[in-house]
Design a protein around this motif. Structure first.
Motif, PDB file in Angstrom:
ATOM      1  N   ARG A   1       0.293  -5.101   5.567  1.00 44.26           N
ATOM      2  CA  ARG A   1       1.423  -4.216   5.266  1.00 44.26           C
ATOM      3  C   ARG A   1       2.592  -4.993   4.652  1.00 44.26           C
ATOM      4  NH1 ARG A   1       1.915  -2.252   9.890  1.00 44.26           N
ATOM      5  NH2 ARG A   1       3.707  -3.427  10.677  1.00 44.26           N
TER       6      ARG A   1
ATOM      7  N   ASP B   1       1.651  -6.030   1.076  1.00 43.13           N
ATOM      8  CA  ASP B   1       1.632  -4.863   0.200  1.00 43.13           C
ATOM      9  C   ASP B   1       3.053  -4.428  -0.149  1.00 43.13           C
ATOM     10  OD1 ASP B   1       0.452  -2.630  -1.197  1.00 43.13           O
ATOM     11  OD2 ASP B   1       1.058  -1.388   0.499  1.00 43.13           O
ATOM     12  N   GLN B   2       3.917  -4.347   0.841  1.00 45.51           N
ATOM     13  CA  GLN B   2       5.292  -3.930   0.581  1.00 45.51           C
ATOM     14  C   GLN B   2       6.016  -4.917  -0.320  1.00 45.51           C
ATOM     15  OE1 GLN B   2       6.911  -3.603   4.535  1.00 45.51           O
ATOM     16  NE2 GLN B   2       6.158  -1.513   4.835  1.00 45.51           N
TER      17      GLN B   2
ATOM     18  N   GLN C   1       4.187  -4.870  -4.097  1.00 40.80           N
ATOM     19  CA  GLN C   1       3.875  -3.641  -4.830  1.00 40.80           C
ATOM     20  C   GLN C   1       4.505  -3.631  -6.225  1.00 40.80           C
ATOM     21  OE1 GLN C   1       2.541  -0.493  -5.050  1.00 40.80           O
ATOM     22  NE2 GLN C   1       1.110  -0.777  -3.351  1.00 40.80           N
ATOM     23  N   ASP C   2       5.747  -4.078  -6.332  1.00 42.46           N
ATOM     24  CA  ASP C   2       6.463  -4.033  -7.603  1.00 42.46           C
ATOM     25  C   ASP C   2       6.567  -5.394  -8.275  1.00 42.46           C
ATOM     26  OD1 ASP C   2       6.956  -1.259  -7.340  1.00 42.46           O
ATOM     27  OD2 ASP C   2       8.646  -1.674  -6.004  1.00 42.46           O
TER      28      ASP C   2
ATOM     29  N   SER D   1       1.346  -8.032  -9.767  1.00 45.77           N
ATOM     30  CA  SER D   1       0.654  -6.891  -9.169  1.00 45.77           C
ATOM     31  C   SER D   1       0.668  -5.691 -10.100  1.00 45.77           C
ATOM     32  CB  SER D   1       1.307  -6.518  -7.832  1.00 45.77           C
ATOM     33  OG  SER D   1       1.106  -7.523  -6.870  1.00 45.77           O
ATOM     34  N   CYS D   2       1.783  -5.474 -10.780  1.00 45.47           N
ATOM     35  CA  CYS D   2       1.870  -4.358 -11.728  1.00 45.47           C
ATOM     36  C   CYS D   2       0.941  -4.573 -12.922  1.00 45.47           C
ATOM     37  CB  CYS D   2       3.310  -4.176 -12.199  1.00 45.47           C
ATOM     38  SG  CYS D   2       4.436  -3.577 -10.912  1.00 45.47           S
TER      39      CYS D   2
ATOM     40  N   ASP E   1       0.861   3.371 -11.315  1.00 40.27           N
ATOM     41  CA  ASP E   1       1.597   3.392 -10.050  1.00 40.27           C
ATOM     42  C   ASP E   1       0.781   3.990  -8.913  1.00 40.27           C
ATOM     43  OD1 ASP E   1       3.713   2.268 -11.362  1.00 40.27           O
ATOM     44  OD2 ASP E   1       4.897   4.113 -11.492  1.00 40.27           O
TER      45      ASP E   1
ATOM     46  N   ARG F   1      -2.156   1.765  -8.028  1.00 35.57           N
ATOM     47  CA  ARG F   1      -1.687   0.561  -7.334  1.00 35.57           C
ATOM     48  C   ARG F   1      -1.364   0.866  -5.874  1.00 35.57           C
ATOM     49  NH1 ARG F   1       1.784  -0.640 -10.639  1.00 35.57           N
ATOM     50  NH2 ARG F   1       3.755  -0.068  -9.656  1.00 35.57           N
ATOM     51  N   ARG F   2      -0.712   1.974  -5.609  1.00 36.89           N
ATOM     52  CA  ARG F   2      -0.387   2.319  -4.220  1.00 36.89           C
ATOM     53  C   ARG F   2      -1.647   2.456  -3.370  1.00 36.89           C
ATOM     54  NH1 ARG F   2       3.704   5.495  -6.706  1.00 36.89           N
ATOM     55  NH2 ARG F   2       2.347   7.338  -6.742  1.00 36.89           N
TER      56      ARG F   2
ATOM     57  N   HIS G   1      -3.871  -1.606  -4.141  1.00 33.75           N
ATOM     58  CA  HIS G   1      -3.211  -2.878  -3.872  1.00 33.75           C
ATOM     59  C   HIS G   1      -3.371  -3.325  -2.415  1.00 33.75           C
ATOM     60  CE1 HIS G   1       0.382  -5.561  -3.321  1.00 33.75           C
ATOM     61  NE2 HIS G   1      -0.005  -5.994  -4.509  1.00 33.75           N
ATOM     62  N   PRO G   2      -3.259  -2.435  -1.417  1.00 34.00           N
ATOM     63  CA  PRO G   2      -3.462  -2.883  -0.032  1.00 34.00           C
ATOM     64  C   PRO G   2      -4.847  -3.465   0.212  1.00 34.00           C
ATOM     65  CG  PRO G   2      -2.393  -0.730  -0.074  1.00 34.00           C
ATOM     66  CD  PRO G   2      -2.837  -1.015  -1.473  1.00 34.00           C
TER      67      PRO G   2
END
Length: 223
Positions: free
Chosen positions: A18, A21-22, A25-26, A30-31, A37, A40-41, A44-45
């Motif tokens: 977590r 990931d937080q 994320q941006d 990662s982008c 978007d 990725r949400r 990505h985790p």
């Protein structure tokens, strides 16, 4: 007041994933790996989970006592290749990725690790594999070193010195043992932090295809 840090275990996996990931994320890299978007949400985790499993099995994860920051470290021998080799080993032996048979071990596994990671996380996304291969290509060889794979601070706690505190104990040990350290900075802000901690650019920056820049950084032991 100092920051209390402990070594994370398997029971901390959900917290670590977590946090990573937080925090990422941006992030520009990662982008680039997951340009959509919504995708990725969702995905990505899974990549952060795979990374966490690798380092819990092969290295060391430090986490603050309040669970707001973590750092993933690997000890890389002089003849090894950092996270690419760790991903290869985990993909081949089933630790957190793919439960493949023994035929993928050895020489084949050494080249197939990024492909197996892609298959486990996001099979249709070639950039999951490409990022592993590109960063492995620039990873220094020939000297044992501590490799900071990732460091993450909860977004609401960034700028409070938690990242510096997390790195300090490992870098102090590197200095005592005469061991270099290595990392890849994924954005300009983190690069400046690492420079303040004694890291310098190691070779040319990595310009991802149609994407952002990563900076390989090396720190000689100090003191």
């Amino acid at each position: 007041m100092g920051v209390a840090v402990r070594t994370a275990g398997a029971e901390d996996r959900e917290l670590l994933v977590r946090l990573l990931d937080q925090a990422f994320q941006d992030d520009p890299v990662s982008c680039w790996v997951f340009p959509g978007d919504e995708h990725r949400r969702m995905t990505h985790p899974m990549l952060m989970g795979a990374f966490t499993d690798i380092v819990l099995a092969e290295g060391r994860v430090d986490v603050t006592e309040d669970g707001t920051a973590c750092a993933l470290w690997l000890s890389v021998p002089g003849d090894d290749h950092g996270h690419d080799s760790a991903a290869d080993d985990s993909a081949a032996d089933g630790s957190g990725l793919d439960d493949s048979d023994d035929s993928v071990k050895g020489d084949a596994a050494e080249s197939d690790g990024p492909a197996l990671l892609r298959e486990a996380v996001d099979p249709d996304n070639e950039r999951v594999e490409l990022i592993g291969r590109l960063t492995a290509d620039i990873h220094p060889e020939g000297r044992a070193h501590a490799y900071l794979w990732m460091i993450a601070v909860a977004p609401e706690r960034q700028g409070e010195g938690l990242g510096t505190a997390l790195m300090a104990s490992v870098l102090d040990r590197c200095d005592r043992e005469g061991l270099p350290a290595y990392l890849e900075a994924s954005n300009a802000r983190s690069r400046k932090l690492y420079e303040r901690l004694g890291f310098t650019l190691a070779g040319r920056p990595l310009d991802l295809p149609d994407g952002p820049t990563m900076w390989p950084m090396w720190r000689e032991p100090q003191g």
